[in-house]
Design a protein around this motif. Sequence first.
Motif, PDB file in Angstrom:
ATOM      1  N   THR A  36       0.857  -1.182   0.000  1.00  0.00           N
ATOM      2  CA  THR A  36       0.000   0.000   0.000  1.00  0.00           C
ATOM      3  C   THR A  36       0.895   1.235   0.000  1.00  0.00           C
ATOM      4  O   THR A  36       1.915   1.255   0.691  1.00  0.00           O
ATOM      5  CB  THR A  36      -0.900  -0.018   1.260  1.00  0.00           C
ATOM      6  N   GLU A  37       0.517   2.238  -0.781  1.00  0.00           N
ATOM      7  CA  GLU A  37       1.351   3.441  -0.888  1.00  0.00           C
ATOM      8  C   GLU A  37       0.515   4.707  -0.813  1.00  0.00           C
ATOM      9  O   GLU A  37      -0.654   4.721  -1.193  1.00  0.00           O
ATOM     10  CB  GLU A  37       2.114   3.459  -2.219  1.00  0.00           C
ATOM     11  N   ARG A  38       1.158   5.768  -0.388  1.00  0.00           N
ATOM     12  CA  ARG A  38       0.569   7.098  -0.420  1.00  0.00           C
ATOM     13  C   ARG A  38       0.843   7.717  -1.789  1.00  0.00           C
ATOM     14  O   ARG A  38       1.743   7.293  -2.525  1.00  0.00           O
ATOM     15  CB  ARG A  38       1.160   7.963   0.685  1.00  0.00           C
ATOM     16  N   TYR A  39       0.065   8.748  -2.117  1.00  0.00           N
ATOM     17  CA  TYR A  39       0.192   9.440  -3.399  1.00  0.00           C
ATOM     18  C   TYR A  39       1.629   9.895  -3.632  1.00  0.00           C
ATOM     19  O   TYR A  39       2.201   9.671  -4.701  1.00  0.00           O
ATOM     20  CB  TYR A  39      -0.769  10.639  -3.425  1.00  0.00           C
ATOM     21  N   SER A  40       2.228  10.556  -2.642  1.00  0.00           N
ATOM     22  CA  SER A  40       3.578  11.118  -2.813  1.00  0.00           C
ATOM     23  C   SER A  40       4.613  10.035  -3.094  1.00  0.00           C
ATOM     24  O   SER A  40       5.542  10.238  -3.873  1.00  0.00           O
ATOM     25  CB  SER A  40       3.985  11.935  -1.590  1.00  0.00           C
ATOM     26  N   LYS A  41       4.437   8.870  -2.491  1.00  0.00           N
ATOM     27  CA  LYS A  41       5.375   7.765  -2.717  1.00  0.00           C
ATOM     28  C   LYS A  41       5.208   7.206  -4.131  1.00  0.00           C
ATOM     29  O   LYS A  41       6.190   6.882  -4.801  1.00  0.00           O
ATOM     30  CB  LYS A  41       5.131   6.678  -1.668  1.00  0.00           C
ATOM     31  N   LEU A  42       3.957   7.115  -4.593  1.00  0.00           N
ATOM     32  CA  LEU A  42       3.721   6.668  -5.969  1.00  0.00           C
ATOM     33  C   LEU A  42       4.321   7.660  -6.955  1.00  0.00           C
ATOM     34  O   LEU A  42       4.950   7.264  -7.939  1.00  0.00           O
ATOM     35  CB  LEU A  42       2.226   6.497  -6.231  1.00  0.00           C
ATOM     36  N   GLU A  43       4.130   8.938  -6.681  1.00  0.00           N
ATOM     37  CA  GLU A  43       4.678   9.972  -7.561  1.00  0.00           C
ATOM     38  C   GLU A  43       6.202   9.858  -7.651  1.00  0.00           C
ATOM     39  O   GLU A  43       6.786  10.004  -8.729  1.00  0.00           O
ATOM     40  CB  GLU A  43       4.280  11.352  -7.040  1.00  0.00           C
ATOM     41  N   LYS A  44       6.833   9.536  -6.546  1.00  0.00           N
ATOM     42  CA  LYS A  44       8.293   9.385  -6.503  1.00  0.00           C
ATOM     43  C   LYS A  44       8.746   8.104  -7.202  1.00  0.00           C
ATOM     44  O   LYS A  44       9.726   8.098  -7.946  1.00  0.00           O
ATOM     45  CB  LYS A  44       8.759   9.372  -5.047  1.00  0.00           C
ATOM     46  N   ASN A  45       8.020   7.001  -6.984  1.00  0.00           N
ATOM     47  CA  ASN A  45       8.451   5.694  -7.480  1.00  0.00           C
ATOM     48  C   ASN A  45       8.103   5.422  -8.940  1.00  0.00           C
ATOM     49  O   ASN A  45       8.712   4.551  -9.558  1.00  0.00           O
ATOM     50  CB  ASN A  45       7.883   4.580  -6.608  1.00  0.00           C
ATOM     51  N   VAL A  46       7.109   6.120  -9.474  1.00  0.00           N
ATOM     52  CA  VAL A  46       6.741   5.939 -10.883  1.00  0.00           C
ATOM     53  C   VAL A  46       7.454   7.050 -11.662  1.00  0.00           C
ATOM     54  O   VAL A  46       6.913   8.132 -11.872  1.00  0.00           O
ATOM     55  CB  VAL A  46       5.206   5.970 -11.089  1.00  0.00           C
ATOM     56  N   ALA A  47       8.680   6.749 -12.043  1.00  0.00           N
ATOM     57  CA  ALA A  47       9.542   7.749 -12.681  1.00  0.00           C
ATOM     58  C   ALA A  47       8.913   8.324 -13.949  1.00  0.00           C
ATOM     59  O   ALA A  47       8.432   7.586 -14.802  1.00  0.00           O
ATOM     60  CB  ALA A  47      10.900   7.127 -13.019  1.00  0.00           C
ATOM     61  N   GLY A  48       8.898   9.658 -14.011  1.00  0.00           N
ATOM     62  CA  GLY A  48       8.446  10.349 -15.216  1.00  0.00           C
ATOM     63  C   GLY A  48       6.972  10.691 -15.250  1.00  0.00           C
ATOM     64  O   GLY A  48       6.521  11.400 -16.138  1.00  0.00           O
ATOM     65  N   ILE A  49       6.202  10.225 -14.296  1.00  0.00           N
ATOM     66  CA  ILE A  49       4.763  10.495 -14.317  1.00  0.00           C
ATOM     67  C   ILE A  49       4.491  11.905 -13.777  1.00  0.00           C
ATOM     68  O   ILE A  49       5.106  12.336 -12.808  1.00  0.00           O
ATOM     69  CB  ILE A  49       3.961   9.433 -13.526  1.00  0.00           C
ATOM     70  N   SER A  50       3.589  12.610 -14.438  1.00  0.00           N
ATOM     71  CA  SER A  50       3.192  13.938 -13.965  1.00  0.00           C
ATOM     72  C   SER A  50       2.101  13.792 -12.913  1.00  0.00           C
ATOM     73  O   SER A  50       1.441  12.747 -12.820  1.00  0.00           O
ATOM     74  CB  SER A  50       2.666  14.780 -15.128  1.00  0.00           C
TER      75      SER A  50
END
Length: 115
Positions: A36-50
């Motif tokens: 399970t992840e928070r939004y900010s962690k997903l944003e960091k881990n999915v390289a290149g996604i806006s």
Amino acid sequence: MPKRLPQNGICPVATTISLLNSQWKILIMKELLKKTERYSKLEKNVAGISQKMLTQSLHELENDGLIHREVFPEVPPHVEYSLTELGNSMRPILQSMHNWGVQYLKKHPQKITES
């Protein structure tokens, strides 16, 4: 492969493709397979996604029943994303994609891309 469609006329492969119709959705799900992840962690881990694509993809995945969004009543808001049972059932598909990619990159090392 025969060109038979189920009785309702909807192609199962086309259905799967429509649910995972972007690299971002697949990469988000790959991250959520881990935990399970928070939004900010997903944003960091999915390289290149806006931010726009992450928000849009999460919304679509939630509407399709593949992920669950849990909002915790805190200030500031705390939101976590996880796979639903349906989303988790895609684990073998994503694992097969991973395994195929590993084999491809072994044979074509010049094609290495970030994932």
